[in-house]
Design a protein around this motif. Sequence first.
Motif, PDB file in Angstrom:
ATOM      1  N   PRO C 126      -4.541   1.671  -0.721  1.00 29.27           N
ATOM      2  CA  PRO C 126      -4.942   0.803   0.395  1.00 29.27           C
ATOM      3  C   PRO C 126      -6.450   0.555   0.384  1.00 29.27           C
ATOM      4  O   PRO C 126      -7.222   1.443   0.049  1.00 29.27           O
ATOM      5  N   GLN C 141      -2.832 -10.594   9.823  1.00 29.70           N
ATOM      6  CA  GLN C 141      -2.151 -11.055  11.034  1.00 29.70           C
ATOM      7  C   GLN C 141      -2.502 -10.064  12.139  1.00 29.70           C
ATOM      8  O   GLN C 141      -2.302  -8.865  11.969  1.00 29.70           O
ATOM      9  N   VAL C 150      -2.587  -4.649  16.928  1.00 32.37           N
ATOM     10  CA  VAL C 150      -1.951  -4.273  15.675  1.00 32.37           C
ATOM     11  C   VAL C 150      -2.457  -5.215  14.594  1.00 32.37           C
ATOM     12  O   VAL C 150      -2.521  -6.424  14.786  1.00 32.37           O
ATOM     13  N   LEU C 152      -1.780  -6.448  10.802  1.00 31.05           N
ATOM     14  CA  LEU C 152      -0.880  -6.460   9.656  1.00 31.05           C
ATOM     15  C   LEU C 152      -1.689  -6.993   8.481  1.00 31.05           C
ATOM     16  O   LEU C 152      -2.176  -8.118   8.509  1.00 31.05           O
ATOM     17  N   ILE C 153      -1.843  -6.152   7.473  1.00 29.01           N
ATOM     18  CA  ILE C 153      -2.682  -6.496   6.337  1.00 29.01           C
ATOM     19  C   ILE C 153      -1.791  -6.988   5.214  1.00 29.01           C
ATOM     20  O   ILE C 153      -0.907  -6.268   4.743  1.00 29.01           O
ATOM     21  N   GLU C 154      -1.997  -8.230   4.822  1.00 29.09           N
ATOM     22  CA  GLU C 154      -1.121  -8.830   3.819  1.00 29.09           C
ATOM     23  C   GLU C 154      -1.189  -8.072   2.495  1.00 29.09           C
ATOM     24  O   GLU C 154      -0.158  -7.750   1.909  1.00 29.09           O
ATOM     25  N   LEU C 156      -1.040  -5.402   0.098  1.00 25.28           N
ATOM     26  CA  LEU C 156      -0.400  -4.076   0.101  1.00 25.28           C
ATOM     27  C   LEU C 156       0.448  -3.815   1.342  1.00 25.28           C
ATOM     28  O   LEU C 156       0.964  -2.714   1.515  1.00 25.28           O
ATOM     29  N   ASN C 157       0.645  -4.854   2.174  1.00 20.69           N
ATOM     30  CA  ASN C 157       1.605  -4.736   3.271  1.00 20.69           C
ATOM     31  C   ASN C 157       1.372  -3.524   4.179  1.00 20.69           C
ATOM     32  O   ASN C 157       2.323  -2.896   4.613  1.00 20.69           O
ATOM     33  N   ASN C 158       0.097  -3.232   4.463  1.00 22.23           N
ATOM     34  CA  ASN C 158      -0.178  -2.090   5.335  1.00 22.23           C
ATOM     35  C   ASN C 158      -0.402  -2.554   6.767  1.00 22.23           C
ATOM     36  O   ASN C 158      -0.641  -3.719   7.024  1.00 22.23           O
ATOM     37  N   PHE C 159      -0.369  -1.607   7.682  1.00 20.95           N
ATOM     38  CA  PHE C 159      -0.682  -1.935   9.072  1.00 20.95           C
ATOM     39  C   PHE C 159      -1.650  -0.931   9.650  1.00 20.95           C
ATOM     40  O   PHE C 159      -1.871   0.142   9.086  1.00 20.95           O
ATOM     41  N   ILE C 161      -2.771   0.453  13.700  1.00 21.27           N
ATOM     42  CA  ILE C 161      -2.523   0.368  15.145  1.00 21.27           C
ATOM     43  C   ILE C 161      -3.786   0.832  15.855  1.00 21.27           C
ATOM     44  O   ILE C 161      -4.279   1.927  15.595  1.00 21.27           O
ATOM     45  N   VAL C 260       2.405 -14.709   6.961  1.00 16.92           N
ATOM     46  CA  VAL C 260       1.886 -13.655   6.083  1.00 16.92           C
ATOM     47  C   VAL C 260       3.011 -13.302   5.116  1.00 16.92           C
ATOM     48  O   VAL C 260       4.179 -13.300   5.499  1.00 16.92           O
ATOM     49  N   HIS C 261       2.636 -13.011   3.907  1.00 19.80           N
ATOM     50  CA  HIS C 261       3.620 -12.731   2.873  1.00 19.80           C
ATOM     51  C   HIS C 261       3.717 -11.255   2.570  1.00 19.80           C
ATOM     52  O   HIS C 261       2.792 -10.504   2.824  1.00 19.80           O
ATOM     53  N   GLU C 262       4.849 -10.866   1.991  1.00 19.00           N
ATOM     54  CA  GLU C 262       4.952  -9.511   1.459  1.00 19.00           C
ATOM     55  C   GLU C 262       4.029  -9.423   0.251  1.00 19.00           C
ATOM     56  O   GLU C 262       3.886 -10.389  -0.490  1.00 19.00           O
ATOM     57  N   TYR C 264       3.588  -6.123  -2.173  1.00 18.96           N
ATOM     58  CA  TYR C 264       3.683  -4.717  -2.541  1.00 18.96           C
ATOM     59  C   TYR C 264       3.228  -4.553  -3.971  1.00 18.96           C
ATOM     60  O   TYR C 264       3.564  -5.351  -4.829  1.00 18.96           O
TER      61      TYR C 264
END
Lengths: 133, 272, 282
Positions: C126, C141, C150, C152-154, C156-159, C161, C260-262, C264
Amino acid sequence: MMARILGAAAAALVLLVAAPSSAHHSFAAEFDGSKCRDFTGTLTKVEWANPHGFFYVDIKDPDGKVNNWSFQTYALITLRRAGTTRELFLDNVGKEVFVRGCLARNGREHYAAAGTLKFASDGILRQMGQLQD
Amino acid sequence: MKLHQPLIILILVSFVSLTAAAQQDGPPYTVKPLPPGGAPPRLPDGHIDFSGHWLPNGAGQGVSGRFGVDPAARGQFDPKVTPEPRPAFQPWAAAKIKSMSPTELELSRSSVNCMPRGLPAIWLQNPYSTVIVHTPKMMAQLYEVLNNWRLVHLDGRPVPKNPEPWFHGTPNPHWEGDTLVIESTGFDDRTYIQPNGWFHSDELKVTERYSRPSMNYLIVEITVDDPKVLERPWKSAPRRWTLGNGEVYEFYCTNNKELEELEKLKELEAGK
Amino acid sequence: MRLHIRAAAAAVAALAFLYVFSLPAAAQRPRTAGPGQKVGILEPGGPAPRASDGHPDLTGMWWPNRTGIPHAENTGADVDRAALRQFDPAKTPEAPPVFLPEAAAKMKALNATQRELSKLSVNCIPRGLPAIWLSNTYAVQLVQTPGLLVQLIEVLNNFRIIHTDGRPHPKYPEPLYHGNPSAKWEGDTLVIDSIGFDPSTFVSNNGSWFHSDELRVIERISRPSRNYLQIQITVEDPKVLARPWTSAPRHWTLVEGEDVHEYYCTNNPDVDEFQKLDSQGK
């Protein structure tokens, strides 16, 4: 009457057999559930990372030689939610710990999956064994 | 009578052993099932609000790796009350699963290979928590395990006709009264429905049904429709999740030393 | 024959008209760019929307430059180069960080392979904080509800909070990729103060700016207008920096009609090869 008792005994035995001690999906592949034993030693280090935490213990073998063993744990979230924190580990570095663990199947030395752990400092029995999911 | 003595001893030993094993888990229990907690909250537009920090059990907290957990608080459903059928695999699919070696099975598991669980495994086989942030326009799902997210737009925007294969598919949601229904297609082929080898085809369609009967309980029901793999669609039991205390942890897979060891086992298996 | 074709063409045109103008009100038409079009710095777009609690609502899909169009530079459009930057250095110059001599020497001593392996786009770990704002060419996002933000990080699809109720740092902060935040609103600016970072992250991709365990990151996030998100980062690290460093106010722009896209990282076999290079190079 005897039939019912027999039936209950059979059921009890089945229950015992069906509930493995600290089984985990990858436990069976990597560790040997028939090679579990108790360890006593001094905690030297903890690696707080996922998917497995690792803690290291200096253990004296029967010949008196000290080896540093590594023990694998649950994912950290599981440890934390069960009340075992990183802080607890750090506070116990240099102190005595009691571990029950199972050896690696491939004979890798000084390496085991931890099932339970007790810090000498608080004596609480804690589950370290991997999650059954 | 003499003949029966060993049997009686055996029975006594069995029950004593059971009790001994259960002693750590016997009463008094410190972790118990949550009460319903009153009426569920609603969004400004009147729909049920699914927001919350959800744990996959009846306790609203972790139940794994702990002593003193009431068995009634464990698990997401009682198979005696709401049995979950086995999936009806087509013969070729059942054979494929059976042919996986133990190591292949291990390596296919998200908890070993660190790939995302994907949909629907994230609802069916996930011992960690899920956070839902729900507004009238969108629902964000944050999965603690591997720190992934999924965003479901609820504003009626059009759904792409040829979605890219994603780990969580592309969602198409609609409300049916107080139940949110999400139908998803377009899945990455590396995910498994369950970590027991249950693979899927490119025709996989997953339907999720969310309901919140009370403040503390979220129910998620999954239907798996895969005409190339299953004889007929499979429906899960209604699975419960309970409201947690909001403590969500980071979980990034940064060390998986076992993988190399497992690969070696694979070589041994192949060499047999 | 001709009648059929013309009727068909009319039907298609009618359908296109319907499609474009009957989209649900909430779903905006995406800003598009293509050959022959000009893309400049996005207009402010009016006042920022407000959340139910009166704070600016930071919710939206945000792109890390001032075009409002993801990958505008790849569309064939004529893109104003200034729009591809997050700020104008002539108006709001950003001073470079001043490293302590030991830290500067350590960074200089990295060989080419080590430098590659430190890059977040190579090692797939990350990005962490503050690299997700400073070294991130993908979307973010944000979803805001009262008391909660919240992210949402495109990539590496991490978040992440963030509780925005001013709760203090934990007593024993664990080293986390995104640190341990303590956040609250100061007027229309959300101020997030984070400590306790995982040692493996880099502050930004430039020159492998590593950090110590005393890293502290302060984010100041606001939404000056509907189309703009403004982020200013302060980095404190007494073991690495001679003095705290503050970025220019960096701008991200609102993307509409796109998701936002996946993303990984599932196949990056190169890392092991890189490691081999490293051991050979020594």
